[in-house]
Design a protein around this motif. Structure first.
Motif, PDB file in Angstrom:
ATOM      1  N   ARG A 128      34.284  40.861  26.895  1.00 36.23           N
ATOM      2  CA  ARG A 128      34.007  39.457  26.572  1.00 36.23           C
ATOM      3  C   ARG A 128      33.018  39.353  25.416  1.00 36.23           C
ATOM      4  O   ARG A 128      33.184  38.526  24.513  1.00 36.23           O
ATOM      5  N   GLN A 129      31.994  40.197  25.426  1.00 35.45           N
ATOM      6  CA  GLN A 129      30.998  40.137  24.365  1.00 35.45           C
ATOM      7  C   GLN A 129      31.558  40.604  23.018  1.00 35.45           C
ATOM      8  O   GLN A 129      31.234  40.045  21.973  1.00 35.45           O
ATOM      9  N   ILE A 130      32.404  41.652  23.054  1.00 32.18           N
ATOM     10  CA  ILE A 130      33.075  42.082  21.816  1.00 32.18           C
ATOM     11  C   ILE A 130      33.888  40.929  21.251  1.00 32.18           C
ATOM     12  O   ILE A 130      33.856  40.634  20.048  1.00 32.18           O
ATOM     13  N   ILE A 164      45.760  41.399  32.641  1.00 32.35           N
ATOM     14  CA  ILE A 164      45.003  42.187  31.666  1.00 32.35           C
ATOM     15  C   ILE A 164      45.901  43.244  31.030  1.00 32.35           C
ATOM     16  O   ILE A 164      45.842  43.489  29.817  1.00 32.35           O
ATOM     17  N   GLU A 165      46.757  43.839  31.840  1.00 33.26           N
ATOM     18  CA  GLU A 165      47.718  44.819  31.319  1.00 33.26           C
ATOM     19  C   GLU A 165      48.632  44.155  30.283  1.00 33.26           C
ATOM     20  O   GLU A 165      48.844  44.681  29.176  1.00 33.26           O
ATOM     21  N   ASN A 166      49.158  42.987  30.636  1.00 38.50           N
ATOM     22  CA  ASN A 166      50.027  42.262  29.699  1.00 38.50           C
ATOM     23  C   ASN A 166      49.278  41.861  28.428  1.00 38.50           C
ATOM     24  O   ASN A 166      49.832  41.886  27.318  1.00 38.50           O
ATOM     25  N   LEU A 167      48.007  41.476  28.597  1.00 38.01           N
ATOM     26  CA  LEU A 167      47.198  41.081  27.452  1.00 38.01           C
ATOM     27  C   LEU A 167      47.040  42.240  26.472  1.00 38.01           C
ATOM     28  O   LEU A 167      47.214  42.069  25.253  1.00 38.01           O
ATOM     29  N   ILE A 168      46.718  43.413  26.992  1.00 39.97           N
ATOM     30  CA  ILE A 168      46.509  44.578  26.119  1.00 39.97           C
ATOM     31  C   ILE A 168      47.795  44.933  25.380  1.00 39.97           C
ATOM     32  O   ILE A 168      47.786  45.184  24.169  1.00 39.97           O
ATOM     33  N   LEU A 225      40.528  36.573  29.856  1.00 42.40           N
ATOM     34  CA  LEU A 225      39.479  37.426  30.445  1.00 42.40           C
ATOM     35  C   LEU A 225      38.637  36.650  31.447  1.00 42.40           C
ATOM     36  O   LEU A 225      38.362  37.124  32.553  1.00 42.40           O
ATOM     37  N   GLU A 226      38.212  35.449  31.048  1.00 42.62           N
ATOM     38  CA  GLU A 226      37.335  34.653  31.915  1.00 42.62           C
ATOM     39  C   GLU A 226      38.054  34.211  33.178  1.00 42.62           C
ATOM     40  O   GLU A 226      37.464  34.202  34.263  1.00 42.62           O
ATOM     41  N   ASN A 227      39.338  33.865  33.072  1.00 43.05           N
ATOM     42  CA  ASN A 227      40.112  33.468  34.258  1.00 43.05           C
ATOM     43  C   ASN A 227      40.249  34.635  35.232  1.00 43.05           C
ATOM     44  O   ASN A 227      40.079  34.475  36.450  1.00 43.05           O
ATOM     45  N   GLU A 228      40.528  35.818  34.703  1.00 43.84           N
ATOM     46  CA  GLU A 228      40.703  36.982  35.560  1.00 43.84           C
ATOM     47  C   GLU A 228      39.364  37.432  36.147  1.00 43.84           C
ATOM     48  O   GLU A 228      39.287  37.844  37.311  1.00 43.84           O
ATOM     49  N   GLN A 229      38.301  37.310  35.344  1.00 40.70           N
ATOM     50  CA  GLN A 229      36.964  37.665  35.827  1.00 40.70           C
ATOM     51  C   GLN A 229      36.539  36.728  36.952  1.00 40.70           C
ATOM     52  O   GLN A 229      35.937  37.153  37.939  1.00 40.70           O
ATOM     53  N   PHE A 230      36.870  35.450  36.802  1.00 39.28           N
ATOM     54  CA  PHE A 230      36.558  34.459  37.838  1.00 39.28           C
ATOM     55  C   PHE A 230      37.297  34.797  39.131  1.00 39.28           C
ATOM     56  O   PHE A 230      36.727  34.749  40.220  1.00 39.28           O
ATOM     57  N   SER A 231      38.572  35.171  39.014  1.00 38.21           N
ATOM     58  CA  SER A 231      39.358  35.541  40.201  1.00 38.21           C
ATOM     59  C   SER A 231      38.783  36.786  40.874  1.00 38.21           C
ATOM     60  O   SER A 231      38.712  36.877  42.095  1.00 38.21           O
ATOM     61  N   LEU A 232      38.346  37.741  40.053  1.00 36.23           N
ATOM     62  CA  LEU A 232      37.782  38.981  40.579  1.00 36.23           C
ATOM     63  C   LEU A 232      36.497  38.708  41.356  1.00 36.23           C
ATOM     64  O   LEU A 232      36.275  39.251  42.437  1.00 36.23           O
ATOM     65  N   ARG A 233      35.647  37.818  40.804  1.00 33.09           N
ATOM     66  CA  ARG A 233      34.394  37.462  41.479  1.00 33.09           C
ATOM     67  C   ARG A 233      34.667  36.746  42.801  1.00 33.09           C
ATOM     68  O   ARG A 233      34.022  37.004  43.813  1.00 33.09           O
ATOM     69  N   ASN A 234      35.640  35.839  42.774  1.00 32.01           N
ATOM     70  CA  ASN A 234      35.965  35.088  43.991  1.00 32.01           C
ATOM     71  C   ASN A 234      36.476  36.007  45.094  1.00 32.01           C
ATOM     72  O   ASN A 234      36.123  35.859  46.267  1.00 32.01           O
TER      73      ASN A 234
END
Length: 500
Positions: free
Chosen positions: A122-124, A261-265, A287-296
């Protein structure tokens, strides 16, 4: 004994050069100390004398200008502070000195976990997004294409407020999208180049997105997605145009990489630019949507037993001591010799527990109440000349209300201020006392703010410097210089608070 002739040299009457910390085809980089700002560490990059001509001078100056403008807009891009030419007519620029590991070293050491992958990626992307959105030159908005995104150009540094902070480096071959190359000669690193970059075509942001795809694949697997038979230009040209990337799952069967994420790459690695994401903003959203799901999903699962560690309880007298000290502070009235206005001032407070460093602030009753739960950040800047002066920055931040800046300037020729700074260094903290405009007769709230342990010895050094340095100008001159530095720092601090 150091044989480098530049060691110890003072450049532009300001930067004292130390060891050489980097060397490449374009030039050399030295660690240095900024004498004007109290010995703050910086890095100085010189253009190589072997390629010294007007074209490379112009390119080098453009690199400095791009980094300076982008560094002001994004905390994730290395910041350039100064540009000049030395007495031998060799151009140089001065940037922030960063200590950390580049991404190549991190990935080689151990594969990234998914949470760390999300944080660094995300920072990159935020740094790249800033570059692609562009900088204003001569009144025109010019998008910047990096053209050399690779692990060694991504630095990860330890940050006290963020944990890990990413910096995108080396805009040496970056190109303004409106700029025309004199030739279509190849520039870049073969393993990370887009097909169109190999062809020497005009590039847009999607070329950097292809390089980003190679980088993301490597961050998760430790390997690049394409492998040529040889390392020749022709072999790399062939694989970038025709070879399909390896399977992520085959290289990291232990890691459950989300399908999105796989599809994104793989979409970033598309051979045709039109098949890739159109912007880095699109990547950030995924990234943010998937990160949010991972946190939840992590929240819904109980933590593993081995991660539940009982913290030692503080001693009872420590709790009582803190409570009594805060209670004492809350009995204090706003001083009669201070205006009842939204101001901030410092005070070395005598209490039943001894003297403590404090910062007093007056706000409206409503804001004073809301700011009690804000994120806290502090920063110190010291200027040794023309007059020893310290800027003590406290920032309170909430994502809806934004920042509340509480700057406090300390004249370090003052014995009172020397004692105050010494107390901060010895306790490693200070108390912030809130007063409301509506009820100044009593302190509304007390907040304890800790400072970095690494900062404490430096504060003590500055106290000693304040005692010995000779003032050569009015204190107001140093205060104005620090105000200018503060304005430059605000965007950097705000970006840290938004990321944390």
């Amino acid at each position: 004994m150091n044989k480098d002739a530049n060691y110890g040299r003072v450049l532009a009457n300001r930067y004292q050069l130390g060891n050489m910390i980097g060397k490449g085809a374009m030039g050399r980089v030295y660690q240095a100390n900024d004498l004007l700002l109290g010995g703050v560490g910086v890095a100085v990059k010189f253009l190589s004398q072997t390629i010294l001509n007007q074209k490379t001078r112009d390119r080098f100056e453009t690199e400095a200008k791009i980094c300076a403008l982008l560094g002001e807009q994004s905390i994730n891009i290395v910041r350039v502070r100064d540009y000049g030419v030395d007495e031998m007519e060799i151009p140089f620029y001065v940037m922030e000195y960063l200590q950390g590991d580049n991404l190549r070293e991190l990935v080689k050491r151990c594969p990234l976990t998914l949470p760390r992958f999300f944080s660094l990626t995300r920072q990159i992307c935020l740094g790249l997004q800033c570059a692609h959105q562009g900088i204003v030159i001569d009144g025109q908005l010019c998008p910047v294409i990096h053209r050399d995104i690779k692990p060694s150009n991504i630095l990860v540094i330890e940050d006290l407020s963020l944990g890990e902070l990413v910096k995108v480096l080396d805009f040496g071959i970056a190109k303004l999208q409106s700029e025309q190359d004199a030739t279509s000669s190849f520039k870049g690193t073969l393993a990370y180049c887009s097909p169109e970059q190999m062809e020497g075509k005009e590039l847009d942001n999607r070329s950097d997105i292809y390089s980003l795809g190679v980088l993301l694949f490597e961050m998760l697997t430790g390997e690049i997605p394409l492998r040529p038979e040889t390392h020749s230009f022709a072999s790399w040209y062939q694989v970038h145009h025709h070879q399909q990337p390896k399977s992520l799952a085959s290289l990291r069967p232990d890691l459950k990489i989300p399908k999105s994420i796989e599809n994104l790459i793989y979409s970033c690695l598309a051979k045709s630019a039109s098949d890739r994401p159109s912007s880095v903003s699109t990547i950030i959203n995924i990234l943010e949507n998937e990160q949010f799901s991972l946190r939840n999903s992590a929240v819904t699962q109980p933590p593993p037993v081995e991660s539940i560690v009982a913290e030692p309880l503080p001693e009872l007298e420590d709790i009582i001591g803190d409570l009594s000290l805060d209670s004492f502070c809350q009995t204090l009235p706003w001083p009669k010799n201070k205006p009842q206005a939204e101001i901030v001032f410092s005070h070395l407070l005598s209490t039943p527990e001894g003297v403590i460093p404090t910062l007093w602030v007056m706000l409206s009753e409503k804001e004073a109440e809301k700011r009690q739960q804000d994120k806290r950040y502090n920063h110190f800047l010291f200027l040794m000349s023309p007059h020893p002066m310290l800027l003590w920055i406290t920032a309170l931040y909430h994502y809806q209300r934004g920042p509340r800046w509480l700057p406090c300037y300390l004249d370090l020729k003052s014995p009172t201020n020397q004692k105050l700074l010494q107390a901060i260094a010895e306790t490693g903290s200070y108390r912030l006392l809130f007063f409301s405009l509506e009820k100044p007769e009593i302190c509304a709230h007390v907040m304890t703010i800790n400072i970095s342990p690494a900062q404490c010895p430096l504060l003590k050094e500055w106290v000693n410097a304040g005692k010995t340095l000779v003032s050569v100008a009015h204190p107001k001159m140093s205060k104005n210089l620090l105000k200018q530095e503060f304005e430059k720092l605000k965007s950097q601090i705000l970006a840290k608070l938004q990321l944390s």
